[in-house]
Every structure is written in C-alpha cells, then in structure tokens.
Design a protein around this motif. Structure first.
Motif, PDB file in Angstrom:
ATOM      1  N   ILE A  16      44.046  30.034  35.370  1.00 42.81           N
ATOM      2  CA  ILE A  16      44.485  31.378  35.741  1.00 42.81           C
ATOM      3  C   ILE A  16      43.808  32.428  34.862  1.00 42.81           C
ATOM      4  O   ILE A  16      43.609  32.229  33.663  1.00 42.81           O
ATOM      5  N   THR A  18      43.662  37.015  34.642  1.00 49.51           N
ATOM      6  CA  THR A  18      44.067  38.295  35.240  1.00 49.51           C
ATOM      7  C   THR A  18      42.871  39.238  35.279  1.00 49.51           C
ATOM      8  O   THR A  18      41.908  39.085  34.515  1.00 49.51           O
ATOM      9  N   VAL A  48      45.959  38.896  39.712  1.00 49.51           N
ATOM     10  CA  VAL A  48      46.036  37.548  39.135  1.00 49.51           C
ATOM     11  C   VAL A  48      45.236  36.582  40.008  1.00 49.51           C
ATOM     12  O   VAL A  48      45.408  36.557  41.229  1.00 49.51           O
ATOM     13  N   ALA A  64      51.193  31.941  36.590  1.00 52.64           N
ATOM     14  CA  ALA A  64      50.860  33.011  37.538  1.00 52.64           C
ATOM     15  C   ALA A  64      52.094  33.837  37.874  1.00 52.64           C
ATOM     16  O   ALA A  64      52.043  35.079  37.941  1.00 52.64           O
ATOM     17  N   LEU A  67      52.843  36.177  35.003  1.00 53.08           N
ATOM     18  CA  LEU A  67      51.884  37.275  34.931  1.00 53.08           C
ATOM     19  C   LEU A  67      52.117  38.302  36.035  1.00 53.08           C
ATOM     20  O   LEU A  67      51.902  39.499  35.842  1.00 53.08           O
ATOM     21  N   LEU A  68      52.582  37.828  37.190  1.00 55.28           N
ATOM     22  CA  LEU A  68      52.842  38.740  38.303  1.00 55.28           C
ATOM     23  C   LEU A  68      54.097  39.585  38.094  1.00 55.28           C
ATOM     24  O   LEU A  68      54.181  40.715  38.580  1.00 55.28           O
TER      25      LEU A  68
END
Length: 310
Positions: A16, A18, A48, A64, A67-68
C-alpha cells in the motif's frame, strides 16, 4: 531515487502507498495517474493505492482502511495483530473518532467518543489500539466465555498479570467504557483468596493517581516523629504535603493484633500533623474517582493549611 523510496514504502506497507507519500518522495500527480492508468497501481480509495504485483491481504486491507478513514485497527482484528491466541487474521475491524464514519464494504467500522492517541500503537506498520484498549474493546463485544479465553491467553504469555488487568478495568471504568463489567466479573472469578500482592496494588494506586493528574507518590515511605524515630512505613506518601496513604487488605490486616497496631500507628501519624488516608480494594475497584478526590483534597494547600491551624 523517488522510485526507490516509494518501493521501500510499498514493501513496508504490505503493498500500500498513499498519494501523499508518493508526492513526498518526489512523484508528480501525472506520474501517479500514469501508474494508475497502466494498472501498475490499483486505486483502493481516494488517495490510497496498492501495487498490482502485491496481492491483497488481510493486513493490506486493514492498513488501507485505516489510511482511508484516519482510523486504527481495533477489537478482534487488533487482538489478532497482537498475537492473542484464539483470534485469527480473518475479521476486519477498525475504529474511528465519532463523526468521521465512512462505510467500507469489507471492513467493520466502529465509532468512539473516546479517541485517545496514547492508546494507539503501530504493529507491523499498521496503526492499532494498544493491548489495554484492545482488551476492553473485546470485552465490550465478546461473550463472557470469549473474554475468559482472552484473559487466559494474555496471562499465559505473561504479557499481563491479574493486577495489570484490574488496572485496565479501573482506568476504563472511570471513562464509562462498555466492557468493564464483563472483564471485572471474569477477573473476580480468578482472584486468589490472598488478593493482589500489596506491592502490586500500591503501584496500581500510584498509577491511578498519576493518570488523574496528581503527582507521583513515594512508595514505602518511612514516617518519623519529631525525634527522628520511626512511627510507620506507609504504602504511599506525599511527604511535602504530609499525606500518608495506607491500603487496607484483609490478607494483611485481618487479625486482632494487626487491627490494634494499625489504629495505633494512624493515631501517632495524625499527632505528627500528617493526614492519614486508608483505602480498601473495593474502593480502588468500585469507586476510584472517590479515592482520587480524597487524595486531591488532602493535597490541596488551602485545605491542608486550614486543617493544621485547627
């Protein structure tokens, strides 16, 4: 050089990356868009991405999701990240501050009003609730049997003992969190007849007071009279404020001689212009706020000075 830096991020973060991380490494918006257009990067959500060469995994999906949403892995997913026996890498759960909820197809999102960053850690490069918060979160959603199994698991690996787990109950009960009652019942069923060791209990009370914003007490303090002779050694003390705290346990004090000696000691301490406070285990567990308030009141200069002037 920017490609190498982004590659390191992708490897570290389970595939992953960003957009913000890519731009910080020197990527332009056009370069990011090109990688998406050519399917080298797959868009997971706004800003992302996952590298196409890295298959989606439980960990990459959790990262993920965090992070979202700016959330952290929690509950059963956090228990699995912490390696607690009985929790497998299958359930996907995260927690976000109340009001920041985002619906995710494959991840359950919890909301909380009690968003304390000091209860968040990073495990395997994934933001996660710490062990204390994870345990109380599990207690809020699991059955008593599952909570009992969880307690077995953390005690078996010696990461926490009975007194540490009681401290979790007290700390979170003061904040009104769900799960405290279930965890308390499980712990009470395991409490040995002799109780928690006194030295451990002293540290728990000291930690409670510090957590409430009070100064760190002195442990096992020797109280002397005006001639320098020993009156008593008290469990906790604030020598400058002349406040002595004794923890009254049945295991150590439930006999006629101890009962008499304890009262004689407290009389002597009082005559030496100290303020003695005595607390029981049930006071610590059931009414910690009252315990804190009593110590805070005794430490208040105006109240202390007024008492000494009488």
């Amino acid at each position: 050089m920017c490609n190498e830096e982004v590659t390191r991020v992708i490897r570290r973060q389970h595939g992953i990356v960003t957009g913000k991380q890519a731009r910080a490494a020197g990527f332009s918006a056009r370069q990011i868009q090109y990688r998406c257009t050519t399917k080298r990067w797959l868009r997971v959500g706004p800003g992302v991405y996952r590298h196409n060469a890295v298959p989606a995994t439980w960990k990459s999906q959790l990262l993920a999701a965090c992070l979202l949403t700016n959330g952290v892995v929690s509950h059963r997913s956090a228990a699995a990240l912490h390696g607690i026996d009985g929790f497998r890498e299958t359930v996907r759960e995260i927690t976000v501050p109340e009001g920041r909820w985002k619906s995710l197809d494959t991840v359950r999102v919890h909301q909380t009003r009690q968003w304390y960053t000091n209860q968040h850690i990073v495990r395997e490069h994934i933001p996660c609730t710490d062990l204390s918060r994870t345990i109380i979160d599990i207690a809020a959603v699991a059955s008593p049997r599952q909570v009992n199994d969880m307690v077995d698991a953390v005690m078996r690996t010696s990461r926490l003992d009975l007194s540490d787990l009681y401290a979790i109950v007290v700390r979170h009960a003061r904040r009104g969190r769900n799960g405290c009652g279930v965890l308390r019942d499980v712990l009470d069923s395991r409490m040995p007849q002799s109780g928690v060791p006194l030295s451990k209990w002293s540290r728990l009370v000291g930690r409670l007071l510090v957590d409430a914003g009070l100064p760190e007490p002195v442990y096992e303090h020797r109280v002397l009279d005006r001639f320098g002779d020993l009156i008593a050694q008290v469990d906790l003390a604030y020598p400058e404020a002349r406040v002595a705290v004794e923890l009254d346990s049945i295991a150590w004090h439930f006999n006629r001689v101890s009962f008499h000696n304890d009262r004689a000691r407290w009389n002597e301490i009082t005559l030496e212009r100290w303020t003695p406070l005595v607390f029981t285990w049930s006071m610590y567990i059931d009414t910690p706020e009252e315990l804190i308030a009593a110590v805070r009141s005794a430490l208040t200069p105006n109240l202390r000075d007024k008492r000494h002037s009488l």
